[in-house]
Design an enzyme around this catalytic site. Sequence first.
Site, mmCIF file in Angstrom:
data_model
loop_
_atom_site.group_PDB
_atom_site.id
_atom_site.type_symbol
_atom_site.label_atom_id
_atom_site.label_comp_id
_atom_site.label_asym_id
_atom_site.label_seq_id
_atom_site.Cartn_x
_atom_site.Cartn_y
_atom_site.Cartn_z
ATOM 1 N N LYS A 197 0.848 -1.196 0.000
ATOM 2 C CA LYS A 197 0.000 0.000 0.000
ATOM 3 C C LYS A 197 0.881 1.241 0.000
ATOM 4 O O LYS A 197 1.558 1.545 0.973
ATOM 5 C CB LYS A 197 -0.888 0.042 1.248
ATOM 6 N N SER A 251 5.834 6.943 10.090
ATOM 7 C CA SER A 251 6.058 7.679 11.333
ATOM 8 C C SER A 251 6.065 6.734 12.536
ATOM 9 O O SER A 251 5.477 5.645 12.503
ATOM 10 C CB SER A 251 4.966 8.730 11.506
ATOM 11 N N ALA A 253 4.512 7.146 15.347
ATOM 12 C CA ALA A 253 3.170 6.978 15.917
ATOM 13 C C ALA A 253 2.416 5.861 15.185
ATOM 14 O O ALA A 253 1.832 4.973 15.816
ATOM 15 C CB ALA A 253 2.400 8.292 15.826
ATOM 16 N N GLU A 272 10.428 0.594 10.178
ATOM 17 C CA GLU A 272 11.449 1.611 9.867
ATOM 18 C C GLU A 272 10.784 2.958 10.112
ATOM 19 O O GLU A 272 9.926 3.372 9.329
ATOM 20 C CB GLU A 272 11.891 1.505 8.402
ATOM 21 N N CYS A 306 14.164 10.197 6.307
ATOM 22 C CA CYS A 306 14.212 9.750 7.708
ATOM 23 C C CYS A 306 15.624 9.828 8.266
ATOM 24 O O CYS A 306 15.826 10.055 9.446
ATOM 25 C CB CYS A 306 13.694 8.322 7.795
ATOM 26 N N GLU A 403 10.862 15.488 14.937
ATOM 27 C CA GLU A 403 11.244 15.356 13.530
ATOM 28 C C GLU A 403 10.466 16.399 12.715
ATOM 29 O O GLU A 403 9.240 16.380 12.700
ATOM 30 C CB GLU A 403 10.867 13.941 13.086
HETATM 31 P P1 NAD Z 1 2.732 7.867 8.104
HETATM 32 O O1 NAD Z 1 3.051 7.016 9.273
HETATM 33 O O2 NAD Z 1 1.721 8.921 8.261
HETATM 34 O O3 NAD Z 1 2.238 6.986 6.882
HETATM 35 C C1 NAD Z 1 3.019 5.940 6.357
HETATM 36 C C2 NAD Z 1 2.106 4.957 5.675
HETATM 37 O O4 NAD Z 1 1.303 4.341 6.679
HETATM 38 C C3 NAD Z 1 1.142 5.548 4.649
HETATM 39 O O5 NAD Z 1 1.015 4.653 3.564
HETATM 40 C C4 NAD Z 1 -0.156 5.617 5.424
HETATM 41 O O6 NAD Z 1 -1.300 5.592 4.612
HETATM 42 C C5 NAD Z 1 -0.058 4.372 6.269
HETATM 43 N N1 NAD Z 1 -0.878 4.362 7.483
HETATM 44 C C6 NAD Z 1 -1.296 5.414 8.224
HETATM 45 N N2 NAD Z 1 -2.041 4.985 9.266
HETATM 46 C C7 NAD Z 1 -2.080 3.632 9.187
HETATM 47 C C8 NAD Z 1 -2.667 2.612 9.990
HETATM 48 N N3 NAD Z 1 -3.364 2.894 11.079
HETATM 49 N N4 NAD Z 1 -2.493 1.334 9.615
HETATM 50 C C9 NAD Z 1 -1.753 1.016 8.525
HETATM 51 N N5 NAD Z 1 -1.199 1.932 7.714
HETATM 52 C C10 NAD Z 1 -1.342 3.236 8.054
HETATM 53 O O7 NAD Z 1 4.118 8.457 7.599
HETATM 54 P P2 NAD Z 1 4.359 9.453 6.382
HETATM 55 O O8 NAD Z 1 3.956 10.815 6.872
HETATM 56 O O9 NAD Z 1 3.787 8.926 5.137
HETATM 57 O O10 NAD Z 1 5.958 9.363 6.215
HETATM 58 C C11 NAD Z 1 6.834 10.150 6.938
HETATM 59 C C12 NAD Z 1 7.405 9.377 8.106
HETATM 60 O O11 NAD Z 1 8.055 8.211 7.643
HETATM 61 C C13 NAD Z 1 8.470 10.154 8.836
HETATM 62 O O12 NAD Z 1 8.286 10.023 10.229
HETATM 63 C C14 NAD Z 1 9.764 9.471 8.429
HETATM 64 O O13 NAD Z 1 10.814 9.579 9.346
HETATM 65 C C15 NAD Z 1 9.329 8.069 8.251
HETATM 66 N N6 NAD Z 1 10.259 7.361 7.360
HETATM 67 C C16 NAD Z 1 11.107 6.441 7.901
HETATM 68 C C17 NAD Z 1 12.026 5.782 7.092
HETATM 69 C C18 NAD Z 1 12.985 4.749 7.663
HETATM 70 O O14 NAD Z 1 13.552 3.970 6.886
HETATM 71 N N7 NAD Z 1 13.190 4.695 8.956
HETATM 72 C C19 NAD Z 1 12.047 6.041 5.722
HETATM 73 C C20 NAD Z 1 11.171 6.988 5.211
HETATM 74 C C21 NAD Z 1 10.265 7.631 6.038
#
Ligand code: NAD
Length: 499
Positions: A197, A251, A253, A272, A306, A403
């Site tokens: 997804k 994220s 959370a 991650e 990230c 962040e």
């Molecule tokens: P996000 O957590 O809001 O969303 C990530 C994904 O999770 C999206 O596809 C979203 O639709 C999905 N999602 C949201 N709620 C969900 C739920 N309850 N159940 C299942 N899926 C759900 O994050 P974002 O804003 O898209 O991305 C930014 C974040 O990602 C930043 O915190 C960044 O640090 C992190 N990130 C981490 C890495 C790493 O390798 N550590 C790499 C890239 C981004």
Amino acid sequence: MSATQVTLLESVKSFLARAHGLYIDGRWQASDAAARLTVFNPADGKAISSSADASPGDVDRAVSSAWRAFSARVWADMLPAIRERILLRFADLVEQNAEELAQLETLEQGKSINISRAFELGCTLNWMRYTAGLTTKISGRTLGLSIPLPEGARYQAWTRKEPVGVVAGIVPWNFPLLIGIWKVMPALAAGCSIVVKPSETTPLTLLRVAELATEAGVPDGVFNVVTGRGAVCGAALVNHPQVAKVSFTGSTATGKAIARSAADRLTRVTLELGGKNPAIVLKDADPAQVVEGLMTGSFLNQGQVCAASSRIYIEAPLFESLTSAFEQAVKGLKVGAGMDSAMHINPLVSAMQQKKVSAFLEEARAQNAELLSGDAGPNNGGYYIAPTLVVNPDPALRLVREEVFGPVVNLVRVADAEEALRLANDTEYGLTASVWTQNVGKALDYSARLEAGTVWVNTHTLIDPNLPFGGMKQSGTGRDFGPDWLDAYCEEKSVCVRY
Ligand code: NAD
């Protein structure tokens, strides 16, 4: 149109105009839900396409398709060399369509076409081929045993790695194709089926590569894509009883919410998550190398990385000169659309992200923080934020600990290296860190004492398929990449034979 402006391919225009469905069972299928999610161009805020807003019923269809494909064992039991060849063909097809995919990525995500070409495509291809190669390296061990019963019995034992089953891949918006491929390829190389997804903000490139996987010979149902909102489609996917493993990037959370629900079914989870990554600049560092490396480390993809260096601790003797060198570099950055290859800083991914980053800066401004900003970019409805240095921010400011995920970097003067190390580790995150020095002993000492999954010396944010990556503390659990990557997509079975 200027010479640096990219001309849109016809194939990009026709892909944007499609009424995208869900990719299930090797073909496009309509969603049950009538609602659509709009895809915006971050460069001007205009709608460019739309994607399906998948319902839990749609997700169930996709997981059932993946489950059927896994149960049929066509992919899981295929000779590893044949699976590898199909995955290499998949990489070749992605390469043949690289410019189309790079343009789609810039249009939906906002990043520079240069970064889309080099990272989203160039790096993706490296990862695809590296991971395809792991298909033929899956191996267990033979083990000597000391079972004393019954007297005289002899035993031979070994372990075998078996694909875990259906994988759910959840992808964020910052590197939609690259991170999507980091889910798809290890799952497929291990012999699993996957439902992936993408983020609701950036669904296009994964939809495009799904059909290339089928064209390459990946059997129907092995690779499915569902698009939709996290709280509905994402939640239905990670909570589906037939999902054996969740690979999530996003994220902290959301990652914690997924881990909590996965605990109920003991679904395997790799997380991650976010980072608030420090860079320590010691007084013997090479200033030119520091500015070059940390400008990239901090501003690549507008800081929506990230692993980005977002807190730079500089030993006092270098602080003034480095701050003015960083200021000069930031003021020299051209800010504009990603489809103009001469621009260095591009819009953030969404209006929501722009608002979030603006709020951090407004709070800092209201507290009289010293902000050194570059060009604010065009005023045309695009999601621009001026690249900004925050000099010696008050520790009470949110941008010190949270962040930001934008082009905002803290420069902090420290009395000595020990103070830098204490501040660097004073965070709930532990994804990456770097130390900048010409002294090998100090480099080794700090690389051991920094609490982060990856520590770089005299560089930052550079990753490689063969270098394991992942977080300590609140930055996640598990490691991606490296020779053992597929272990996270396999069960290890012990076989014990009496003879
Ligand atoms: P996000 O957590 O809001 O969303 C990530 C994904 O999770 C999206 O596809 C979203 O639709 C999905 N999602 C949201 N709620 C969900 C739920 N309850 N159940 C299942 N899926 C759900 O994050 P974002 O804003 O898209 O991305 C930014 C974040 O990602 C930043 O915190 C960044 O640090 C992190 N990130 C981490 C890495 C790493 O390798 N550590 C790499 C890239 C981004």
